[in-house]
Design an enzyme around this catalytic site. Sequence first.
Site, PDB file in Angstrom:
ATOM      1  N   ASP A   1       0.825  -1.198   0.000  1.00 22.48           N
ATOM      2  CA  ASP A   1       0.000   0.000   0.000  1.00 22.48           C
ATOM      3  C   ASP A   1       0.866   1.258   0.000  1.00 22.48           C
ATOM      4  OD1 ASP A   1      -2.347   1.447   0.010  1.00 22.48           O
ATOM      5  OD2 ASP A   1      -2.638   1.303   2.174  1.00 22.48           O
TER       6      ASP A   1
ATOM      7  N   ASN B   1       1.502   3.385  -2.916  1.00 23.32           N
ATOM      8  CA  ASN B   1       2.146   3.807  -4.164  1.00 23.32           C
ATOM      9  C   ASN B   1       1.723   5.217  -4.572  1.00 23.32           C
ATOM     10  OD1 ASN B   1       3.380   1.305  -4.367  1.00 23.32           O
ATOM     11  ND2 ASN B   1       1.949   0.506  -5.883  1.00 23.32           N
TER      12      ASN B   1
ATOM     13  N   ARG C   1       0.303   7.658  -2.740  1.00 25.68           N
ATOM     14  CA  ARG C   1       0.726   8.699  -1.802  1.00 25.68           C
ATOM     15  C   ARG C   1       2.228   8.958  -1.879  1.00 25.68           C
ATOM     16  NH1 ARG C   1      -2.031   6.046   3.190  1.00 25.68           N
ATOM     17  NH2 ARG C   1      -2.235   4.372   1.664  1.00 25.68           N
TER      18      ARG C   1
ATOM     19  N   HIS D   1       3.136   3.450  -8.875  1.00 23.56           N
ATOM     20  CA  HIS D   1       2.907   2.029  -9.165  1.00 23.56           C
ATOM     21  C   HIS D   1       4.136   1.402  -9.820  1.00 23.56           C
ATOM     22  CE1 HIS D   1      -1.151   2.375  -7.856  1.00 23.56           C
ATOM     23  NE2 HIS D   1      -1.552   3.123  -8.868  1.00 23.56           N
TER      24      HIS D   1
ATOM     25  N   THR E   1     -10.551  -6.779  -5.828  1.00 21.67           N
ATOM     26  CA  THR E   1     -11.798  -6.712  -6.586  1.00 21.67           C
ATOM     27  C   THR E   1     -12.417  -5.323  -6.501  1.00 21.67           C
ATOM     28  OG1 THR E   1     -12.887  -7.643  -4.614  1.00 21.67           O
ATOM     29  CG2 THR E   1     -12.365  -9.171  -6.398  1.00 21.67           C
ATOM     30  N   GLU E   2     -12.019  -4.546  -5.505  1.00 21.17           N
ATOM     31  CA  GLU E   2     -12.516  -3.172  -5.360  1.00 21.17           C
ATOM     32  C   GLU E   2     -11.709  -2.153  -6.156  1.00 21.17           C
ATOM     33  OE1 GLU E   2     -14.102  -5.781  -2.700  1.00 21.17           O
ATOM     34  OE2 GLU E   2     -11.992  -5.224  -2.525  1.00 21.17           O
TER      35      GLU E   2
ATOM     36  N   LEU F   1      11.044 -20.619  -3.406  1.00 21.19           N
ATOM     37  CA  LEU F   1      10.005 -19.722  -2.909  1.00 21.19           C
ATOM     38  C   LEU F   1       8.788 -19.732  -3.831  1.00 21.19           C
ATOM     39  CD1 LEU F   1       9.065 -17.272  -1.102  1.00 21.19           C
ATOM     40  CD2 LEU F   1      10.215 -15.821  -2.785  1.00 21.19           C
TER      41      LEU F   1
ATOM     42  N   LEU G   1      -7.446  -4.688   6.983  1.00 22.66           N
ATOM     43  CA  LEU G   1      -7.122  -5.836   6.121  1.00 22.66           C
ATOM     44  C   LEU G   1      -7.597  -5.662   4.685  1.00 22.66           C
ATOM     45  CD1 LEU G   1      -7.846  -8.821   8.540  1.00 22.66           C
ATOM     46  CD2 LEU G   1      -5.664  -7.702   8.017  1.00 22.66           C
ATOM     47  N   SER G   2      -8.529  -4.755   4.457  1.00 25.88           N
ATOM     48  CA  SER G   2      -8.978  -4.437   3.100  1.00 25.88           C
ATOM     49  C   SER G   2      -9.386  -5.661   2.293  1.00 25.88           C
ATOM     50  CB  SER G   2      -7.887  -3.649   2.361  1.00 25.88           C
ATOM     51  OG  SER G   2      -7.649  -2.413   2.998  1.00 25.88           O
TER      52      SER G   2
END
Length: 254
Positions: free
Chosen positions: A34, A36, A38, A51, A80-81, A145, A209-210
């Site tokens: 979270d 990018n 700002r 971004h 999805t939002e 990984l 948590l969005s």
Amino acid sequence: MLQQLRALFGKAPAKPLLSLEPDNIPQHIAIIMDGNGRWAKSRGLPRMAGHHSGMKAVKRITMAADRLGVKYLTLYAFSTENWKRPKAEVEFLMKLPQEFLTMEIKDLMEKNVQIRMMGHKEELPSHTLKAVEDAVVQTSGNTGLVLTFALNYGSRKEMIEAVRSIGRDVKEGKLIPEDIEVSHMESHLLSAGVPDPDLLIRTSGELRLSNFMLWQLAYSEMWFTDVYWPEFTDEHFYEAVREYQRRARRYGGL
């Protein structure tokens, strides 16, 4: 201790690693990337620049996780939002997976990283989906990984679809309601087969948590930082792991 760290990382570790416990590395780390926009705004840059810089942080933190011996890294790339954002921004975001994977696939292959996607494929542009699915196929034989991109992902939708799938099993007589266990729900989630995150990291100072992995994060340790994602460094990542190692995980017990 120093010998153990050298064995883990292959060479003398950087100073921030010296205080980490090699035997207590989180198996699965999930990150809400979270800040990018700002970050870009604070520098007088367009959101797209944020971004793009955030994409560089993905590579940086993937390599840091690999060095630590983390087995699973799940990154919240697009929710999805997020379709509610301006069309130009969404189109730019949908191009980033192709750009990232084209640039970095060679290094990811060399590091034995396996790429996966967790999300709802139907709404994604064909070029975005193809880029990710090609990378998934190309890295499917890798055993290091597991890097999962949560792309067009929403936890509520995921759980609703899981319940619908279980409901169909009940309707078809494959299962009776009284026999439904936690394992049935987990096997129908998009993360099926992957252990729940041990640690959640969220950048940019937000404390929520969005709609991210709501079921899977039930007993995860959480670490929040004011640092914007594009400036999130290896040292910040190690700091989060260090804090995780300070905590006692009781899972509701004493």
